[in-house]
Design a protein around this motif. Structure first.
Motif, short mmCIF file in Angstrom:
data_model
loop_
_atom_site.label_atom_id
_atom_site.label_comp_id
_atom_site.label_asym_id
_atom_site.label_seq_id
_atom_site.Cartn_x
_atom_site.Cartn_y
_atom_site.Cartn_z
N ILE A 156 -5.66 7.92 -6.05
CA ILE A 156 -5.00 8.29 -4.79
C ILE A 156 -5.98 8.24 -3.63
O ILE A 156 -5.68 7.70 -2.56
CB ILE A 156 -4.35 9.69 -4.91
CG1 ILE A 156 -3.15 9.63 -5.87
CG2 ILE A 156 -3.90 10.19 -3.54
CD1 ILE A 156 -2.60 10.99 -6.23
N VAL A 157 -7.15 8.82 -3.83
CA VAL A 157 -8.16 8.84 -2.76
C VAL A 157 -8.55 7.41 -2.37
O VAL A 157 -8.61 7.07 -1.17
CB VAL A 157 -9.42 9.63 -3.21
CG1 VAL A 157 -10.54 9.47 -2.18
CG2 VAL A 157 -9.07 11.10 -3.39
N SER A 205 -6.82 4.66 -2.82
CA SER A 205 -5.70 3.92 -2.24
C SER A 205 -5.48 4.27 -0.78
O SER A 205 -5.06 3.42 0.02
CB SER A 205 -4.42 4.18 -3.05
OG SER A 205 -4.04 5.55 -2.98
N VAL A 206 -5.76 5.51 -0.40
CA VAL A 206 -5.60 5.93 1.00
C VAL A 206 -6.54 5.14 1.90
O VAL A 206 -6.18 4.75 3.02
CB VAL A 206 -5.84 7.44 1.14
CG1 VAL A 206 -5.92 7.84 2.61
CG2 VAL A 206 -4.73 8.22 0.45
N LYS A 246 0.82 -1.21 0.00
CA LYS A 246 0.00 0.00 0.00
C LYS A 246 0.86 1.26 0.00
O LYS A 246 0.57 2.23 -0.72
CB LYS A 246 -0.94 -0.01 1.21
CG LYS A 246 -1.88 1.18 1.28
CD LYS A 246 -2.84 1.03 2.46
CE LYS A 246 -3.75 2.25 2.57
NZ LYS A 246 -4.71 2.11 3.70
N ILE A 282 0.75 4.01 -3.06
CA ILE A 282 0.36 5.41 -2.85
C ILE A 282 1.50 6.34 -3.24
O ILE A 282 1.29 7.38 -3.88
CB ILE A 282 -0.05 5.64 -1.38
CG1 ILE A 282 -1.34 4.89 -1.07
CG2 ILE A 282 -0.26 7.14 -1.11
CD1 ILE A 282 -1.76 4.95 0.38
#
Length: 433
Positions: free
Chosen positions: A405-406, A408-409, A297, A301
């Motif tokens: 990105i959102v 993956s967070v 992860k 990211i």
């Protein structure tokens, strides 16, 4: 079963499948736009040719469902044999396909049909190759093992492009257009036969054997996937979209963008692509290995964020000279996308339980790939309207990267996923009691 043979089987098949898929992409601008989509306007011919290129991407979700079903019901090995047959057969037929001048409209119709078969085959290949590697991986090395079949993408692209370039160098222009371009497509038949021989000698993965012995085989994997894991399918789609568009641009459309809109020679553009792919051959196993120690992860990211920050500078700098084009391809494609792609297969596979893993992994990835595959059509229109604008092209890429990105967070890590699966099993056991 020796782990080295398993890794070789997953990589060899992946290389050859991607060789065929990207060989078509390279031939699109060189051959197909002229021989199969003739027009008084070269731009229209190129657009029509790239529509068939995108059709291969559009067909990939179909393959993910068909071969995902086979892989989750019959086994990973059986599915991977059939994907090779589908890809090899369609590629060989393209090599003997008559042109528009010979049979008229039938020629582009047959070409599109064969491209659709290529897409369907590849839609089942990627997920199966990943599972063949990861489900055999020793404890603590799943990230490294999962990164090995990913190396098939840069190897397949370079060999596919190089084969046409070599034939072009060894023949005159008239010879190349008459018969030379067919040789790499016909050669794929030999390569596919070799890959089938390698894969036929491996055993089924331990994870599938365990599910089969316990009777935990999904009746209809696609239904089971969307009944229990639809959120993770959507998550995988969103996670892939961001880097997917940049991947298609930097590995396929770059040859058109650099030559038509930036004024580079084809040799320069092809060298830049080769440099990026060569860098990936180093970065992919390195990041795959690191993901087993610092987490997939975190690497995923990090790659997405850095790509987001550098994508506008990428489009600004590659117009400054061949040296800058080479450098940015090495950084953006070779390092950053290499980091993302190295972890992607293992990361996505950890989102799904073993009995629907082939289907869930493949559908999520291939739907996103289908969306990204039509990027060249949109970029062609953008370039005609705005030219090679860094902010137009960069902004387009940033929009997709923002979504990834959102997501993956907020994506569960592999440890959290294990807890979720255990809770699900416990809940099922209580219901049965």
């Amino acid at each position: 079963m020796k782990k080295s043979r398993i890794l070789f089987a997953s990589l060899a098949g992946s290389v050859i499948e991607w060789y065929d898929f990207y060989l078509y992409g390279t031939a699109t601008g060189l051959v197909f736009s002229t021989l199969y989509f003739p027009s008084h306007d070269p731009a229209i011919s190129l657009l029509l040719a790239f529509l068939t290129f995108g059709a291969g991407y559009a067909a990939r979700p179909i393959g993910s469902i068909v071969f995902g079903h086979m892989g989750d019901r019959m086994g990973r090995k059986a599915s991977l044999i059939f994907t090779l047959i589908g890809m090899g057969g369609s590629s060989m037929l393209i090599g003997v396909l008559p042109t528009y001048a010979q049979v008229g409209l039938l020629a582009p119709v047959l070409l599109v049909a064969l491209r659709l078969i290529q897409g369907i085959a590849l839609g089942g290949e990627w997920g199966g190759a990943i599972l063949l590697a990861t489900e055999y991986a020793p404890k603590g090395l799943r990230g490294l093992y999962g990164s090995i079949p990913q190396m098939g993408v840069p190897i397949g692209l370079v060999t596919g492009s190089f084969s046409l370039t070599l034939i072009s160098y060894l023949t005159t222009d008239s010879q190349f257009m008459a018969w030379g371009w067919r040789i790499p497509f016909l050669l794929s038949g030999v390569l596919i036969a070799l890959a089938i021989w390698v894969r036929s000698g491996i055993e089924e993965t331990p994870a599938f054997k365990k599910e089969k012995e316990s009777g935990n085989i999904a009746a209809v994997p696609i239904v089971e996937t969307f009944r229990k894991d639809w959120k993770n399918v959507l998550r995988a789609i969103g996670l892939k979209v961001g880097d997917g568009f940049f991947n298609v641009f930097s590995m396929s459309y770059l040859l058109v963008f650099a030559t038509v809109y930036l004024g580079y020679s084809r040799d320069t553009a092809l060298t830049a692509l080769t440099i990026g792919c060569a860098t990936m051959l180093v970065s992919i196993p390195v990041f795959g290995y690191l993901s087993d120690y610092i987490g997939r992860k975190l690497i995923y990211i990090g790659g997405l964020v850095l790509m987001f920050l550098l994508v506008v500078p990428y489009f600004s700098i590659i117009d400054e000279g061949a040296g800058w084009l080479y450098l940015m391809q090495a950084i953006m494609l070779g390092v950053l996308w290499g980091a993302i792609f190295a972890t992607q297969g293992t990361l996505f596979s950890e989102l799904f339980p073993a009995n629907v893993r082939y289907t869930g992994l493949s559908v999520g990835y291939q739907v996103a790939a289908a969306l990204a595959g039509f990027g060249p059509i949109m970029w062609g229109a953008m370039a005609e309207s705005f030219g090679p604008s860094p902010w137009v092209f960069g902004g387009f890429m940033m929009a997709g990267l923002t979504l990834s990105i959102v997501l993956s967070v907020f994506m569960p890590g592999s440890e959290q996923r294990v807890v979720i699966l255990n809770q699900r099993k416990e809940k099922g056991a209580i219901i049965q009691k």
